[in-house]
Structure formats: C-alpha cells, structure tokens
Motif scaffolding. Structure first.
Motif, PDB file in Angstrom:
ATOM      1  N   GLY A 164       0.823  -1.207   0.000  1.00  0.00           N
ATOM      2  CA  GLY A 164       0.000   0.000   0.000  1.00  0.00           C
ATOM      3  C   GLY A 164       0.856   1.256   0.000  1.00  0.00           C
ATOM      4  N   TRP A 186      -3.642  -2.666   3.816  1.00  0.00           N
ATOM      5  CA  TRP A 186      -3.469  -1.932   2.563  1.00  0.00           C
ATOM      6  C   TRP A 186      -3.828  -0.457   2.760  1.00  0.00           C
ATOM      7  CZ3 TRP A 186      -1.577  -2.440  -2.269  1.00  0.00           C
ATOM      8  CH2 TRP A 186      -1.996  -1.524  -3.227  1.00  0.00           C
ATOM      9  N   VAL A 187      -4.977  -0.215   3.372  1.00  0.00           N
ATOM     10  CA  VAL A 187      -5.434   1.160   3.613  1.00  0.00           C
ATOM     11  C   VAL A 187      -4.442   1.891   4.522  1.00  0.00           C
ATOM     12  CG1 VAL A 187      -7.242   2.573   4.699  1.00  0.00           C
ATOM     13  CG2 VAL A 187      -7.868   0.665   3.202  1.00  0.00           C
ATOM     14  N   THR A 243      -9.088  -0.118  -5.295  1.00  0.00           N
ATOM     15  CA  THR A 243      -8.169  -1.196  -4.909  1.00  0.00           C
ATOM     16  C   THR A 243      -8.760  -2.045  -3.786  1.00  0.00           C
ATOM     17  OG1 THR A 243      -6.938   0.274  -3.410  1.00  0.00           O
ATOM     18  CG2 THR A 243      -6.077   0.013  -5.658  1.00  0.00           C
ATOM     19  N   ILE A 244      -9.522  -1.439  -2.884  1.00  0.00           N
ATOM     20  CA  ILE A 244     -10.182  -2.224  -1.831  1.00  0.00           C
ATOM     21  C   ILE A 244     -11.212  -3.165  -2.453  1.00  0.00           C
ATOM     22  CG2 ILE A 244     -11.718  -2.098   0.171  1.00  0.00           C
ATOM     23  CD1 ILE A 244     -10.286   0.557   0.861  1.00  0.00           C
ATOM     24  N   SER A 289     -10.196  -9.115   5.613  1.00  0.00           N
ATOM     25  CA  SER A 289     -10.310  -7.732   6.089  1.00  0.00           C
ATOM     26  C   SER A 289      -9.006  -7.229   6.697  1.00  0.00           C
ATOM     27  CB  SER A 289     -11.454  -7.601   7.091  1.00  0.00           C
ATOM     28  OG  SER A 289     -11.246  -8.456   8.192  1.00  0.00           O
ATOM     29  N   LEU A 291      -8.102   4.394  -4.068  1.00  0.00           N
ATOM     30  CA  LEU A 291      -8.081   3.588  -2.849  1.00  0.00           C
ATOM     31  C   LEU A 291      -9.326   2.706  -2.763  1.00  0.00           C
ATOM     32  CD1 LEU A 291      -6.715   2.889  -0.150  1.00  0.00           C
ATOM     33  CD2 LEU A 291      -7.986   4.781   0.863  1.00  0.00           C
ATOM     34  N   LEU A 292     -10.483   3.284  -3.019  1.00  0.00           N
ATOM     35  CA  LEU A 292     -11.728   2.505  -2.980  1.00  0.00           C
ATOM     36  C   LEU A 292     -11.736   1.407  -4.042  1.00  0.00           C
ATOM     37  CD1 LEU A 292     -14.285   5.379  -2.305  1.00  0.00           C
ATOM     38  CD2 LEU A 292     -13.409   3.680  -0.670  1.00  0.00           C
ATOM     39  N   LEU A 344      -9.289  -5.998  -3.982  1.00  0.00           N
ATOM     40  CA  LEU A 344      -8.831  -6.910  -2.935  1.00  0.00           C
ATOM     41  C   LEU A 344      -9.972  -7.781  -2.419  1.00  0.00           C
ATOM     42  CD1 LEU A 344      -6.422  -4.581  -0.910  1.00  0.00           C
ATOM     43  CD2 LEU A 344      -5.786  -6.597  -2.265  1.00  0.00           C
ATOM     44  N   ASP A 345     -11.137  -7.179  -2.257  1.00  0.00           N
ATOM     45  CA  ASP A 345     -12.309  -7.931  -1.803  1.00  0.00           C
ATOM     46  C   ASP A 345     -12.693  -8.991  -2.832  1.00  0.00           C
ATOM     47  OD1 ASP A 345     -14.442  -8.266   0.203  1.00  0.00           O
ATOM     48  OD2 ASP A 345     -15.757  -7.651  -1.472  1.00  0.00           O
ATOM     49  N   GLN A 366      -6.978  -6.030   3.787  1.00  0.00           N
ATOM     50  CA  GLN A 366      -7.566  -4.792   3.258  1.00  0.00           C
ATOM     51  C   GLN A 366      -7.259  -3.603   4.174  1.00  0.00           C
ATOM     52  OE1 GLN A 366     -11.706  -5.220   2.088  1.00  0.00           O
ATOM     53  NE2 GLN A 366     -11.337  -7.368   1.556  1.00  0.00           N
ATOM     54  N   ILE A 367      -7.382  -3.802   5.464  1.00  0.00           N
ATOM     55  CA  ILE A 367      -7.083  -2.725   6.420  1.00  0.00           C
ATOM     56  C   ILE A 367      -5.602  -2.376   6.377  1.00  0.00           C
ATOM     57  CG2 ILE A 367      -6.966  -2.177   8.900  1.00  0.00           C
ATOM     58  CD1 ILE A 367      -9.632  -3.810   9.154  1.00  0.00           C
TER      59      ILE A 367
END
Length: 171
Positions: free
Chosen positions: A15, A87-88, A70-71, A81, A67-68, A74-75, A84-85
């Motif tokens: 990230g 990554w953020v 890429t989330i 999660s 960012l949204l 990933l999902d 994903q977290i």
C-alpha cells in the motif's frame, strides 16, 4: 480464520509503495496537462506549501477513488479484512509521510536526510517542469529516468536558520 502476519506486512508495504507510485504519476500528469490543473500551476507560481494538514487533505481526497477501487479489487480476489485494512493503512501512511515531506521541502529542505537531494525542493527552485516529480521519495524518478541531479545547496541552504523537524507550516 488464521491471520498471516507476513501477508499483513506485505499488504502494508505494498500500500505504501503503490501510494508513492500514484503520487509520482499524479504529479507528473499535473505537469503534462497543466491547463486541467491550474491549482498546481499556482502552486509553482507561489512556491510554498499549503501546510501539512491541507496537503494531507488533498492527497487523501485525490487518491480516494483509487483507494476505494483497490479495496474492491482486494475484496473480489478474496483478501481478508486484515489485508484490506493493512493496505489502507499503508496507503494512508504514505499520504501522511508525503504531506509532511512536501511541506518540509518547502520550509527546510536540508532536513530531508532520507533523500540524496530534496527532489521536490529542486523541482521548484530549478523550475524543473520535466524532472524530479517525487515528493516523499525519489526512487520513481530514478526508475522512470526523470531524476535530475543538481547542486542544490546554496549558501543559505548550507547554513540554514536553526529550525527543527516540527517547525514547519502545519495549517
């Protein structure tokens, strides 16, 4: 569900790296299409940063769609999660670092010890419209061959007024 620390750390680092790449290309595209980025042309005209908090706001808002996306990716590929977290957090960590580095290079570039040359400061001082697009790091400039080394330390830079790492514009 077993938490894999290696995957979490990898997502965090990835990230951070991807956000730095996004910042590099965003800055480079602002120079490629200056008519669509008048705020950036104005930034070059006045040669100052807007403060760490306002820079951070702009980086986060500007990067939010990516960012949204890429989330979502990933999902869709099944990343849990925690990944994903992580990554953020990695992306946001780079945004905080870049906002600070940007303002530091405007206020006291000599303190950018992690850079051989404070690329963003040089980008402004030497009117480099086609070089040194990095803000927090210079590795993308080196990889994409936009790094241009110059002797940047003027007499005032060799003997700057004594200010610390926190004595920069925050607001």
């Amino acid at each position: 569900m077993l938490i894999n620390i290696t995957q979490i750390i990898t997502a965090l680092i990835a990230g951070f790296l991807v956000a730095s790449l996004g910042e590099y290309w965003s800055h480079r595209l602002m120079h490629k299409f200056p008519k669509t980025c008048q705020f950036h042309v104005d930034h070059h005209a006045d040669g100052t940063g807007q403060g760490v908090v306002k820079e951070l706001r702009d980086y986060v808002l500007g990067g939010l769609p990516i960012l949204l996306l890429t989330i979502l990716v990933l999902d869709r590929i099944g990343a849990n999660s925690y990944i994903q977290i992580s990554w953020v957090i990695g992306c946001l960590s780079y945004a905080v670092f870049a906002a600070y580095a940007h303002q530091l290079q405007h206020d006291n570039p000599k303190l950018c010890f992690w850079l051989t040359m404070p690329v963003h400061y040089v980008h402004h001082e030497h009117h480099q419209w086609h070089h040194n697009f990095g803000i927090g790091v210079d590795w993308w400039d080196r990889i994409f061959r936009t790094y241009k080394l110059v002797n940047w330390q003027t007499e005032s830079q060799l003997h700057p007024e004594e200010r610390g790492y926190l004595q920069i514009r925050w607001w």
